[in-house]
Write a protein that holds these residues in place. Structure first.
Motif, PDB file in Angstrom:
ATOM      1  N   ASP A   1      -3.824   2.685  -3.445  1.00 36.25           N
ATOM      2  CA  ASP A   1      -2.715   2.769  -2.530  1.00 36.25           C
ATOM      3  C   ASP A   1      -2.368   1.474  -2.036  1.00 36.25           C
ATOM      4  O   ASP A   1      -2.834   0.588  -1.561  1.00 36.25           O
ATOM      5  N   ASN A   2      -0.887   1.578  -2.314  1.00 31.99           N
ATOM      6  CA  ASN A   2      -0.192   0.335  -2.116  1.00 31.99           C
ATOM      7  C   ASN A   2       1.118   0.656  -1.276  1.00 31.99           C
ATOM      8  O   ASN A   2       1.838   1.394  -1.757  1.00 31.99           O
ATOM      9  N   THR A   3       1.508  -0.048   0.045  1.00 32.92           N
ATOM     10  CA  THR A   3       2.444   0.163   0.728  1.00 32.92           C
ATOM     11  C   THR A   3       3.580  -0.212   0.071  1.00 32.92           C
ATOM     12  O   THR A   3       4.449   0.838   0.407  1.00 32.92           O
ATOM     13  N   TYR A   4       3.944  -1.197  -0.637  1.00 35.36           N
ATOM     14  CA  TYR A   4       5.103  -1.402  -1.293  1.00 35.36           C
ATOM     15  C   TYR A   4       5.498  -0.263  -2.314  1.00 35.36           C
ATOM     16  O   TYR A   4       6.451   0.380  -2.296  1.00 35.36           O
TER      17      TYR A   4
ATOM     18  N   ASP B   1      11.688  -5.396  -0.580  1.00 39.38           N
ATOM     19  CA  ASP B   1      11.144  -4.400   0.434  1.00 39.38           C
ATOM     20  C   ASP B   1      12.118  -3.216   0.364  1.00 39.38           C
ATOM     21  O   ASP B   1      13.123  -3.117   1.166  1.00 39.38           O
TER      22      ASP B   1
ATOM     23  N   ASN C   1       4.251   3.003  -2.260  1.00 40.27           N
ATOM     24  CA  ASN C   1       4.572   4.006  -1.116  1.00 40.27           C
ATOM     25  C   ASN C   1       6.251   3.978  -0.884  1.00 40.27           C
ATOM     26  O   ASN C   1       6.757   5.361  -0.923  1.00 40.27           O
ATOM     27  N   ALA C   2       6.298   2.986  -0.592  1.00 40.07           N
ATOM     28  CA  ALA C   2       7.919   2.878  -0.115  1.00 40.07           C
ATOM     29  C   ALA C   2       8.881   2.968  -1.115  1.00 40.07           C
ATOM     30  O   ALA C   2       9.915   3.556  -0.914  1.00 40.07           O
TER      31      ALA C   2
END
Length: 141
Positions: free
Chosen positions: A19-22, A137, A24-25
């Motif tokens: 699970d990676n925030t980047y 980002d 997922n974005a």
């Protein structure tokens, strides 16, 4: 927006224990009106990582079969330029930035297309950042 998608991001969507925030974005922006482009071997690279995950008991066959459909359902285009036309530039980038040739192929594609690169691979991200082509980002683009 049109950008190069590295396998490190795509595989993050396919493995339940990652699970990676980047990543997922990036997935969220691809679920909208944006598109990605990948080298021709992208599907094989995703499949290989899933197969290794199965062998290491990180994934079941059923999970891998379901996961492989996820990137296929997104607006991801495959680069039409033959590897034989890009291999010299790719090898030179691998040498310059101490990358695996496969990783350098994503960098070469981003440079050639004049677009940003989405990756969570540290070494590849560093090279892309040095060249000013890292998708920093996805939420801000």
């Amino acid at each position: 927006m049109f950008f190069v998608l590295d396998c490190s991001v795509g595989i993050s969507w396919c493995l339940q224990d990652e699970d990676n925030t980047y990543a997922n974005a990036v997935y969220n922006i691809l679920s909208g009106e944006n598109q990605a482009i990948v080298p021709a071997f992208f599907g094989l690279e995703i499949s290989n990582v899933l197969w290794v995950a199965e062998r290491k008991k990180r994934n079941t066959r059923e999970q891998s079969d379901a996961a492989i459909a996820m990137p296929q359902a997104l607006p991801i285009n495959v680069d039409a330029i033959a590897v034989t036309e890009t291999i010299t530039a790719t090898l030179n980038l691998a040498r310059q930035y101490n990358l695996a040739v496969y990783d350098a192929a994503y960098l070469e594609l981003a440079i050639r297309a004049g677009i940003l690169l989405a990756t969570i691979d540290d070494r590849l991200a560093h090279a892309a950042q040095n060249l000013g082509i890292l998708l920093e980002d996805p939420d801000l683009e």
